[in-house]
Design a protein around this motif. Structure first.
Motif, PDB file in Angstrom:
ATOM      1  N   LEU A 137       0.800  -1.226   0.000  1.00  0.00           N
ATOM      2  CA  LEU A 137       0.000   0.000   0.000  1.00  0.00           C
ATOM      3  C   LEU A 137       0.833   1.276   0.000  1.00  0.00           C
ATOM      4  O   LEU A 137       0.274   2.367  -0.087  1.00  0.00           O
ATOM      5  CB  LEU A 137      -0.920   0.008   1.230  1.00  0.00           C
ATOM      6  CG  LEU A 137      -1.999  -1.063   1.243  1.00  0.00           C
ATOM      7  CD1 LEU A 137      -2.753  -1.036   2.563  1.00  0.00           C
ATOM      8  CD2 LEU A 137      -2.951  -0.890   0.075  1.00  0.00           C
ATOM      9  N   MET A 138       2.137   1.145   0.117  1.00  0.00           N
ATOM     10  CA  MET A 138       2.974   2.338   0.171  1.00  0.00           C
ATOM     11  C   MET A 138       2.796   3.155  -1.104  1.00  0.00           C
ATOM     12  O   MET A 138       2.830   2.606  -2.205  1.00  0.00           O
ATOM     13  CB  MET A 138       4.447   1.959   0.354  1.00  0.00           C
ATOM     14  CG  MET A 138       4.752   1.323   1.681  1.00  0.00           C
ATOM     15  SD  MET A 138       4.468   2.499   2.999  1.00  0.00           S
ATOM     16  CE  MET A 138       4.459   1.426   4.396  1.00  0.00           C
ATOM     17  N   PRO A 139       2.603   4.464  -0.955  1.00  0.00           N
ATOM     18  CA  PRO A 139       2.289   5.291  -2.117  1.00  0.00           C
ATOM     19  C   PRO A 139       3.490   5.608  -3.009  1.00  0.00           C
ATOM     20  O   PRO A 139       3.318   5.995  -4.163  1.00  0.00           O
ATOM     21  CB  PRO A 139       1.737   6.576  -1.491  1.00  0.00           C
ATOM     22  CG  PRO A 139       2.394   6.644  -0.152  1.00  0.00           C
ATOM     23  CD  PRO A 139       2.552   5.216   0.294  1.00  0.00           C
ATOM     24  N   ILE A 155       6.054   1.706 -10.355  1.00  0.00           N
ATOM     25  CA  ILE A 155       5.519   1.007  -9.183  1.00  0.00           C
ATOM     26  C   ILE A 155       4.477  -0.039  -9.560  1.00  0.00           C
ATOM     27  O   ILE A 155       4.376  -1.077  -8.900  1.00  0.00           O
ATOM     28  CB  ILE A 155       4.988   2.002  -8.122  1.00  0.00           C
ATOM     29  CG1 ILE A 155       4.789   1.273  -6.789  1.00  0.00           C
ATOM     30  CG2 ILE A 155       3.726   2.694  -8.596  1.00  0.00           C
ATOM     31  CD1 ILE A 155       4.642   2.185  -5.597  1.00  0.00           C
ATOM     32  N   GLN A 156       3.720   0.165 -10.634  1.00  0.00           N
ATOM     33  CA  GLN A 156       2.728  -0.830 -11.042  1.00  0.00           C
ATOM     34  C   GLN A 156       3.407  -2.114 -11.540  1.00  0.00           C
ATOM     35  O   GLN A 156       2.991  -3.216 -11.188  1.00  0.00           O
ATOM     36  CB  GLN A 156       1.786  -0.279 -12.108  1.00  0.00           C
ATOM     37  CG  GLN A 156       0.793   0.755 -11.589  1.00  0.00           C
ATOM     38  CD  GLN A 156      -0.215   0.188 -10.608  1.00  0.00           C
ATOM     39  OE1 GLN A 156       0.076   0.016  -9.424  1.00  0.00           O
ATOM     40  NE2 GLN A 156      -1.408  -0.097 -11.085  1.00  0.00           N
ATOM     41  N   SER A 180      -3.104  -9.254  -0.946  1.00  0.00           N
ATOM     42  CA  SER A 180      -4.331  -8.444  -0.880  1.00  0.00           C
ATOM     43  C   SER A 180      -4.028  -6.964  -1.049  1.00  0.00           C
ATOM     44  O   SER A 180      -4.707  -6.262  -1.804  1.00  0.00           O
ATOM     45  CB  SER A 180      -5.048  -8.670   0.459  1.00  0.00           C
ATOM     46  OG  SER A 180      -5.400 -10.014   0.597  1.00  0.00           O
ATOM     47  N   SER A 181      -2.996  -6.464  -0.356  1.00  0.00           N
ATOM     48  CA  SER A 181      -2.683  -5.039  -0.444  1.00  0.00           C
ATOM     49  C   SER A 181      -2.136  -4.669  -1.814  1.00  0.00           C
ATOM     50  O   SER A 181      -2.445  -3.602  -2.345  1.00  0.00           O
ATOM     51  CB  SER A 181      -1.728  -4.611   0.672  1.00  0.00           C
ATOM     52  OG  SER A 181      -0.453  -5.187   0.516  1.00  0.00           O
ATOM     53  N   ALA A 214      -3.820  -2.034  -4.319  1.00  0.00           N
ATOM     54  CA  ALA A 214      -3.060  -0.898  -4.856  1.00  0.00           C
ATOM     55  C   ALA A 214      -3.058  -0.905  -6.386  1.00  0.00           C
ATOM     56  O   ALA A 214      -3.180   0.154  -7.015  1.00  0.00           O
ATOM     57  CB  ALA A 214      -1.633  -0.929  -4.319  1.00  0.00           C
ATOM     58  N   LEU A 215      -2.919  -2.084  -7.000  1.00  0.00           N
ATOM     59  CA  LEU A 215      -2.979  -2.170  -8.463  1.00  0.00           C
ATOM     60  C   LEU A 215      -4.330  -1.689  -8.982  1.00  0.00           C
ATOM     61  O   LEU A 215      -4.404  -0.904  -9.936  1.00  0.00           O
ATOM     62  CB  LEU A 215      -2.741  -3.614  -8.921  1.00  0.00           C
ATOM     63  CG  LEU A 215      -1.312  -4.106  -8.929  1.00  0.00           C
ATOM     64  CD1 LEU A 215      -1.271  -5.623  -9.057  1.00  0.00           C
ATOM     65  CD2 LEU A 215      -0.516  -3.449 -10.048  1.00  0.00           C
TER      66      LEU A 215
END
Length: 186
Positions: free
Chosen positions: A28-30, A127-128, A162-163, A167-168
């Protein structure tokens, strides 16, 4: 009642519990650098946890992961320092050698595979793409954690997957909302 609680204490291993806490937040880190810093901390905690479980390959791969995560924070805006490629090649060779040196069958194969997929993820400036490779990495670590009996590792993997999926999905949705009407995503 007290003896039953005392019998559970070995399962309440603090390093595994802390690793789950940190690891569940990684996906989840932005920002990339925060994702990598959290990943490094999680790897250090899991290294100790796996040593306590007797998974020497898992512990060794966590050390490699910690070093690579810290080094990968040097990738900024798509640019890489000249030394980074060599460093990753060296640490991937070390991961392969350590996998062979600590070989115990399936646990070693799965931990080694997870380590190499994680290395590929850490080298991604986007990041993706990093998150997609982390999903593949998690699959290997799920197998490892099932085989070695790491409840904390498996819990962290499920939370991480899950996270990362969340996020994706969130990022893809935000990008679709920002795209002009009628445009085709790249």
């Amino acid at each position: 009642m007290l003896p039953a609680i005392l019998d559970l204490l070995p399962a309440l291993e603090p390093f595994g519990a802390l690793a789950v806490l940190v690891g569940s937040c990684v996906g989840l880190m932005p920002r990339r650098n925060l994702l990598l810093a959290a990943s490094a901390l999680c790897s250090g905690l899991f290294c100790i946890h796996f040593l306590r479980l007797g998974s020497s390959t898992g512990a060794a791969m966590c050390v490699i992961s910690l070093l690579q995560s810290l080094a990968a924070t040097r990738i900024e805006g798509g640019g890489r320092p000249a030394w980074l490629g060599g460093f990753f090649a060296l640490t991937c060779a070390a991961a392969a050698a350590l996998t062979v040196a600590t070989w115990t069958g399936w646990p070693s194969a799965l931990a080694g595979t997870g380590a190499l997929l994680a290395a590929a993820a850490r080298l991604q400036p986007d990041i993706q793409r990093m998150r997609l490779l982390l999903l593949a990495c998690s699959g290997a670590w799920i197998g490892h954690n099932i085989v070695v009996g790491s409840v904390f590792g498996l819990t962290c993997d499920v939370l991480s997957v899950s996270s990362v999926l969340l996020a994706l999905w969130t990022t893809a949705r935000e990008e679709a909302q920002r795209a002009p009407a009628g445009s085709v995503p790249a």
